[in-house]
Structures are given as C-alpha cells and as structure tokens.
Write a protein that holds these residues in place. Sequence first.
Motif, PDB file in Angstrom:
ATOM      1  N   LEU A 250      27.174 -13.764 -20.963  1.00  0.00           N
ATOM      2  CA  LEU A 250      26.188 -14.307 -20.017  1.00  0.00           C
ATOM      3  C   LEU A 250      26.915 -14.725 -18.742  1.00  0.00           C
ATOM      4  CD1 LEU A 250      23.287 -15.349 -19.465  1.00  0.00           C
ATOM      5  CD2 LEU A 250      23.988 -17.507 -20.470  1.00  0.00           C
ATOM      6  N   VAL A 251      28.031 -15.439 -18.920  1.00  0.00           N
ATOM      7  CA  VAL A 251      28.799 -15.904 -17.766  1.00  0.00           C
ATOM      8  C   VAL A 251      29.353 -14.720 -16.975  1.00  0.00           C
ATOM      9  CG1 VAL A 251      30.801 -17.245 -17.046  1.00  0.00           C
ATOM     10  CG2 VAL A 251      29.361 -18.062 -18.921  1.00  0.00           C
ATOM     11  N   LEU A 252      29.943 -13.754 -17.709  1.00  0.00           N
ATOM     12  CA  LEU A 252      30.491 -12.566 -17.050  1.00  0.00           C
ATOM     13  C   LEU A 252      29.410 -11.828 -16.263  1.00  0.00           C
ATOM     14  CD1 LEU A 252      32.818 -10.977 -19.731  1.00  0.00           C
ATOM     15  CD2 LEU A 252      33.445 -11.917 -17.525  1.00  0.00           C
ATOM     16  N   SER A 253      28.218 -11.769 -16.829  1.00  0.00           N
ATOM     17  CA  SER A 253      27.140 -11.049 -16.161  1.00  0.00           C
ATOM     18  C   SER A 253      26.720 -11.737 -14.875  1.00  0.00           C
ATOM     19  CB  SER A 253      25.942 -10.917 -17.090  1.00  0.00           C
ATOM     20  OG  SER A 253      26.330 -10.241 -18.250  1.00  0.00           O
ATOM     21  N   TRP A 254      26.736 -13.076 -14.885  1.00  0.00           N
ATOM     22  CA  TRP A 254      26.438 -13.788 -13.637  1.00  0.00           C
ATOM     23  C   TRP A 254      27.452 -13.414 -12.572  1.00  0.00           C
ATOM     24  CZ3 TRP A 254      25.377 -18.951 -16.547  1.00  0.00           C
ATOM     25  CH2 TRP A 254      24.016 -19.039 -16.835  1.00  0.00           C
ATOM     26  N   VAL A 255      28.717 -13.367 -12.988  1.00  0.00           N
ATOM     27  CA  VAL A 255      29.761 -12.976 -12.041  1.00  0.00           C
ATOM     28  C   VAL A 255      29.473 -11.579 -11.507  1.00  0.00           C
ATOM     29  CG1 VAL A 255      32.218 -12.506 -11.756  1.00  0.00           C
ATOM     30  CG2 VAL A 255      31.479 -14.431 -13.171  1.00  0.00           C
ATOM     31  N   ASN A 256      29.095 -10.675 -12.388  1.00  0.00           N
ATOM     32  CA  ASN A 256      28.814  -9.305 -11.967  1.00  0.00           C
ATOM     33  C   ASN A 256      27.623  -9.214 -11.015  1.00  0.00           C
ATOM     34  OD1 ASN A 256      30.887  -7.897 -13.107  1.00  0.00           O
ATOM     35  ND2 ASN A 256      29.828  -7.540 -15.037  1.00  0.00           N
ATOM     36  N   VAL A 257      26.563  -9.949 -11.312  1.00  0.00           N
ATOM     37  CA  VAL A 257      25.393  -9.948 -10.420  1.00  0.00           C
ATOM     38  C   VAL A 257      25.818 -10.414  -9.034  1.00  0.00           C
ATOM     39  CG1 VAL A 257      23.172 -11.038  -9.943  1.00  0.00           C
ATOM     40  CG2 VAL A 257      23.700 -10.274 -12.247  1.00  0.00           C
ATOM     41  N   THR A 258      26.615 -11.505  -9.009  1.00  0.00           N
ATOM     42  CA  THR A 258      27.080 -12.032  -7.721  1.00  0.00           C
ATOM     43  C   THR A 258      27.912 -10.997  -6.972  1.00  0.00           C
ATOM     44  OG1 THR A 258      27.235 -14.128  -8.900  1.00  0.00           O
ATOM     45  CG2 THR A 258      28.114 -14.069  -6.676  1.00  0.00           C
ATOM     46  N   THR A 259      28.857 -10.360  -7.678  1.00  0.00           N
ATOM     47  CA  THR A 259      29.700  -9.343  -7.040  1.00  0.00           C
ATOM     48  C   THR A 259      28.851  -8.236  -6.445  1.00  0.00           C
ATOM     49  OG1 THR A 259      31.141  -9.709  -8.935  1.00  0.00           O
ATOM     50  CG2 THR A 259      31.778  -7.971  -7.409  1.00  0.00           C
ATOM     51  N   ILE A 260      27.905  -7.732  -7.212  1.00  0.00           N
ATOM     52  CA  ILE A 260      27.079  -6.625  -6.732  1.00  0.00           C
ATOM     53  C   ILE A 260      26.276  -7.042  -5.501  1.00  0.00           C
ATOM     54  CG2 ILE A 260      25.140  -5.112  -7.300  1.00  0.00           C
ATOM     55  CD1 ILE A 260      26.138  -5.073 -10.159  1.00  0.00           C
ATOM     56  N   LEU A 261      25.732  -8.253  -5.544  1.00  0.00           N
ATOM     57  CA  LEU A 261      24.941  -8.713  -4.400  1.00  0.00           C
ATOM     58  C   LEU A 261      25.797  -8.839  -3.150  1.00  0.00           C
ATOM     59  CD1 LEU A 261      22.518 -11.380  -5.888  1.00  0.00           C
ATOM     60  CD2 LEU A 261      22.031  -9.059  -5.131  1.00  0.00           C
ATOM     61  N   ILE A 262      26.985  -9.443  -3.312  1.00  0.00           N
ATOM     62  CA  ILE A 262      27.868  -9.616  -2.154  1.00  0.00           C
ATOM     63  C   ILE A 262      28.247  -8.259  -1.578  1.00  0.00           C
ATOM     64  CG2 ILE A 262      30.164 -10.377  -1.419  1.00  0.00           C
ATOM     65  CD1 ILE A 262      29.885 -12.718  -3.338  1.00  0.00           C
ATOM     66  N   LEU A 263      28.626  -7.320  -2.476  1.00  0.00           N
ATOM     67  CA  LEU A 263      29.011  -5.991  -2.016  1.00  0.00           C
ATOM     68  C   LEU A 263      27.864  -5.288  -1.300  1.00  0.00           C
ATOM     69  CD1 LEU A 263      31.180  -4.364  -4.816  1.00  0.00           C
ATOM     70  CD2 LEU A 263      31.837  -4.883  -2.475  1.00  0.00           C
ATOM     71  N   SER A 264      26.669  -5.393  -1.854  1.00  0.00           N
ATOM     72  CA  SER A 264      25.578  -4.621  -1.263  1.00  0.00           C
ATOM     73  C   SER A 264      25.147  -5.195   0.077  1.00  0.00           C
ATOM     74  CB  SER A 264      24.390  -4.506  -2.222  1.00  0.00           C
ATOM     75  OG  SER A 264      24.030  -5.764  -2.680  1.00  0.00           O
ATOM     76  N   PHE A 286      16.799 -11.068 -17.931  1.00  0.00           N
ATOM     77  CA  PHE A 286      17.173  -9.704 -18.320  1.00  0.00           C
ATOM     78  C   PHE A 286      18.472  -9.698 -19.122  1.00  0.00           C
ATOM     79  CE2 PHE A 286      19.275  -5.587 -17.223  1.00  0.00           C
ATOM     80  CZ  PHE A 286      18.406  -4.768 -17.925  1.00  0.00           C
ATOM     81  N   ILE A 287      19.431 -10.539 -18.723  1.00  0.00           N
ATOM     82  CA  ILE A 287      20.694 -10.639 -19.454  1.00  0.00           C
ATOM     83  C   ILE A 287      20.421 -11.073 -20.897  1.00  0.00           C
ATOM     84  CG2 ILE A 287      22.876 -11.910 -19.628  1.00  0.00           C
ATOM     85  CD1 ILE A 287      22.786 -12.091 -16.516  1.00  0.00           C
ATOM     86  N   ILE A 288      19.533 -12.050 -21.048  1.00  0.00           N
ATOM     87  CA  ILE A 288      19.204 -12.511 -22.404  1.00  0.00           C
ATOM     88  C   ILE A 288      18.552 -11.384 -23.205  1.00  0.00           C
ATOM     89  CG2 ILE A 288      17.781 -14.139 -23.723  1.00  0.00           C
ATOM     90  CD1 ILE A 288      18.328 -16.175 -21.498  1.00  0.00           C
ATOM     91  N   THR A 289      17.693 -10.622 -22.539  1.00  0.00           N
ATOM     92  CA  THR A 289      17.094  -9.460 -23.207  1.00  0.00           C
ATOM     93  C   THR A 289      18.198  -8.548 -23.734  1.00  0.00           C
ATOM     94  OG1 THR A 289      15.379  -9.530 -21.526  1.00  0.00           O
ATOM     95  CG2 THR A 289      15.410  -7.605 -22.958  1.00  0.00           C
ATOM     96  N   CYS A 290      19.167  -8.239 -22.872  1.00  0.00           N
ATOM     97  CA  CYS A 290      20.248  -7.326 -23.245  1.00  0.00           C
ATOM     98  C   CYS A 290      21.106  -7.919 -24.362  1.00  0.00           C
ATOM     99  CB  CYS A 290      21.122  -7.021 -22.037  1.00  0.00           C
ATOM    100  SG  CYS A 290      20.250  -6.123 -20.770  1.00  0.00           S
ATOM    101  N   LEU A 291      21.394  -9.215 -24.267  1.00  0.00           N
ATOM    102  CA  LEU A 291      22.215  -9.851 -25.303  1.00  0.00           C
ATOM    103  C   LEU A 291      21.499  -9.770 -26.653  1.00  0.00           C
ATOM    104  CD1 LEU A 291      23.478 -13.002 -23.382  1.00  0.00           C
ATOM    105  CD2 LEU A 291      24.784 -10.977 -23.966  1.00  0.00           C
TER     106      LEU A 291
END
Lengths: 392, 246
Positions: A250-264, A286-291
């Motif tokens: 969950l934590v890693l995914s938050w980091v990933n969402v942030t990275t993608i947003l910053i990059l885009s 959505f992350i919880i759905t995936c988990l």
Amino acid sequence: MTIWMRCFTGLQEVQKEQSDKLQDMKQFLAFIKKEFVHVIRDRRTLLILFGMPIMQILIFGFALSNEIKNSKIIIVDKADDVASRELISKIDASKYFEVSNERISESEIEPAFQKGKLKIVMVIPAQFNLDLHHSGVSQIQLIADASDPNTANLLVNYVSAIVKDYQSEISVPGIIPYRILPETRMLYNPQLKSAHNFVPGVMALVLMLVCVMMTAITIVREKETGTMEVLLVSPLRPWLVMVAKAVPYLVLSWVNVTTILILSVTVLNLPFNGSLLLLFAESTLFIITCLTLGIFISIMTNSQQVAMLISLMGMLLPTLLFSGFMFPLENMPEVLQWISNIIPARWYYVIVKDIMIKGLGFASLYKETLALVVITLFFFIISIKTFKQRLA
Amino acid sequence: MGDKVITTEGLTKKFGDFTAVDNITFDVEKGEIFGFLGANGAGKTTAMRMLCGLSIPSGGKATVAGYDVYRQTEKIKENIGYMSQKFSLYEDLTVIENINFFGGIYKIPSNLIKKKSDEVIEKLGLQPHAKKLVGSIPLGWKQKLAFSVAILHEPGLVFLDEPTGGVDPVARRQFWDLIYEAAERGITVFITTHYMDEAEYCDRISIMVDGRIDALGSPTALKKQFSSDNMDEVFYRLARGAKRTE
C-alpha cells in the motif's frame, strides 16, 4: 470502601485492556517492520517496483505515441503554379509533414510505397491554379498506405484539414454566398495528446502489477518456505498475517502514484485539473481492491510460479484489453463490454481520467467508486471463506 | 491431573472417507520428552496440527496446556512453541531481526526481548554472526537458533516437527543438549523424528501406524514388549504391518 475497591479493580481492568491493545499494536508493528525489511532487502524487486512506473511513463510518453509527426509526403506536382506551390509550402510548414524533394511521375507512386517509409502521396493536377480561379473547382488526389489503417486515416485527415484551411484563405468573401465553416474544439485535450489517455492507463497497470502480483507472491513465498506454518501456530490472528503482508505494498503504491503524477505533470506537461486528495482517496480504494485480489490469489495457490502466472494472465492481460486505454470499449461487442465491467482497472481508469483531465468531483464518480467497492467486497468475502476452509 | 500437558481421548480426524487420525488416546506429562514416531503418511502431522490448534478434530476429546482444541485454539497458540520440519526462520533477516520479530509476535515486552536475544546469542556462541543474514549461517546453527526462538516466550510445551533433518551427528547431539536443557527447565517437548537413535533419547515414545497409536511406552519397555535389541527393530516390526503407503 467496597465502592472504592470496585472502582480500583475496574480501573485495573481498563488498564489491562489498554495494555493488551498496546501489545496487539506492537505485535502488528513488529510484523509490518519485518515485511518492510523483506521488501528492502530484495534489491531486484525493489528496482522493478520503483523503476517500472518511471520506465513505463517514459516509454509511453516518448516512444509509443498515437500522434504522427514529420511524416514523409511526396507530392506529384503536375501544375507547378502559384496555387500548388502555396499549398505545398503550407503542408511543409505543418509539424505533421515533411515534403520530400523527390520528383516522381504518377507511374512511380506504387514502387515508392513499396520501398516502405512513405505513407502518403498527394497528386496535384495540371492547371490547378487555373481551375481553381476560373471554374472554382479543382481536385487533388491523396494516396495513402492503408496497410496501417489508423495511420492512413490520420494522415488523410491532416492533409484535408490543411487543404480546407488553404481554401478558406484564398476564397474571397462574397463570391461563394453560402459557406458553413465548422469550428471544432477538442475539449479537455485540445492538442489531442495521447498522454491524456495512457497516463491513467499506466497508473492502473502499475498498481495492478505491484499490488496483485507482489502481494500474491510474498504470501505464497511464506507458504513455500514453511514460515507460514510457524506464523499460523503463533498467536497472530491469521487475517492479521494477510493484512500485515499487504501494508508495505500500500505504501509502495502511494509512492508510485506520486511518482507517476509528478512525471506526467513535469515531463509530459499534462494538466492536473481536479482534486489531488480525491485522486489519492480513489487510488487508495483501487489499491485495496488490488491487494484483495492478490490475497485471493495467494490463498488459491501454493507456488510462487503459479501465483505469478495467474496474476499476469488473469489480471494484467484483462487490464490491458478491457480497461479502455488501449482499445476503445465502445467498439467492442456487447458481450466483451459486459465483461469489462468486472475489471477493476476499467473503473479506476475512468476515475483518474475524470479527476486529472476533466477536473470532475466525487459527485460524478460515485458510480465508478461503487463498482470498485463492490468488486473489493466480493473478493474479500470469498477470500475469507476460502481461507477458513483451507485452515479447517 | 494438573501435571498432564496434553490429554487426548479418541481423537479422530477424517478428510472425506479417509481417516487420517483414527481414535488416538494418550497423555503427555509435564517436563517429559515425548517422541511421536511413525512412517510417512501414518498421520503424525495431522495429529500434531490438531494439537497445535491449526486443525479442528472430527471427533474425540483433547486438551493442550489445559485448553480445549475445539474452542480455545487461540489460548493454545499463546502457550505453545513450534518449530517445523521445514526451516522456520527468515533467511533474508539477520539473527537479531529474527529474534526480535518472533519476540514481537509472541508479545514479549521489548526490554525483555533485548535481554533474551543477548542470552540466546551468547549461549549458542553466535556473537560473530549476530548481524549476519540467517541464510548465510550453517544449518546446524540455524536449527539451534530456530529452537531457541521457538521457546523464547517460555511456553509450557514445544512441538518439534522433525527438527534435525539433514544435519550431521555432532550438530544433532548439540541440538539434543538444548532439548534436555529445556526439559530440565520444565518445558515439555513433543518431538517427531525419523532417527531411531533420537527415539532412544526420549522419555516415552508412541508409534503411529495407519492413523492409530500401535505402541506407547518408554524405549526400554517397548524393546522388551517387542523383544528387540534396539528401536530400529521395534519400529520395523510395527511399520511392516502398515497398509497405507505414501
């Protein structure tokens, strides 16, 4: 006296309860700490986890694009007069085309296509200028390589637009009494950038991959090494084991969402019109759905390979096909459209797009949100039932 | 009565038509080293899973550490230690991290974990390896560490499922020294093994055949009963009659 005693024992009980809760909390934290150590020690996985979103954004952003720029066009100019030269320089000036210097006759057109590279040819007839100004009607011919129909269509549209533009420039007002000039506005994405389409798609894809596959693998790994048995014999509640294993992702995914947003926003110059908080809240859902899906897979399987295969074939492929970011759902047969409803990424994709690009609020997203909640609950309940069966 | 750590009466587990554990009855006394023997597929693991609170029996009665195996599995789990056949520590965690983790999930207060972790490391002579990943230390050491971790929370009873598989005789001997030491401290040891020399180290042993307990007693008594010179022979005589094969 007795009342005091009772109060005292009551207080002691409360204290005991509190310290029990504290111990439970510490137990849970010890577990989560261990999970983070697992993730951090596994350098290769870590690289994939953080490298993947960056790679995907850059690949989709620069290498794979639906736009066509600087496409080669050969013009067979049989007129070579004022009008034809004006039109050619207009085409050359657009960023979509580069007019080739090659001079070929009509009979050489097909061989030119066969050499590859060339996608479109325009033929301007002799006396183009004359026809245009005397009879008011002139024709040009566009020949495109339709072995790739999408590209061909796009290129023909681009040329038509330029020709129309030229036409309206040279026409003297008053001569043609009735003219309808459609003025098109492409809402939300005026430059028709494909990034608007794929950034939400990549987000869904990355989260799916990280949460479903990694969670499934990490739980199944404990089964394979035998440590799951030890955990189940311990006083840890079984469902806590599952939750604790999911938390780091969950934590890693938050980091990933942030990275993608910053990059885009920085690299791809995408707008961000909506509420950041809402996007993170929906992403968390959505992350919880995936988990939950990851946990479900881990319960069903006993080997890491199988878990990986199911995650890839059962989750990733449908996400690519049915989320709507590669292939428009509207064009699919009704049955497939119906199937797409059970793909969580389909809903998340719409949510991200609506928040980021259109700047919509929760009021317009409740349907998609509800769909995610329902899917999550469904797999959550099935997981618990199967898990209990396996244990008994 | 209070001295019995495990009591079972007619304990049975069925999977569909298959009776994995068939009506077994035995007691284990406090502080005893109880050997639980049987060929592969005889039902040892299933019986042990029921006693650990991992699997609900199909019939019969059993208590472990005074708690009922049907209704009080949570209580049982708090009061037993367990070390499994497969290696039960995390290879990608260091020695200290493993101790801290298991101390944490058994709810040992942090200051006590620190003290105990120092004790364990010193006793096993693991000082030079304390900060190394468990995956990098020799198997014999790993198993001794796994045992020490399993009894870190001072349980009244510890289950050892084939703990010495794959280690050399010297390491096995050292491992048994740890078991004796734990038994002397009053920890009851319930152990499954395939090594008959280890069976001789136990106070009492039971031998399972086809889901039943066919022999129960001290090694000396069993040798007498089956008029054999050693445990190998006793085991062979019983196991030969088995109808189930793997």
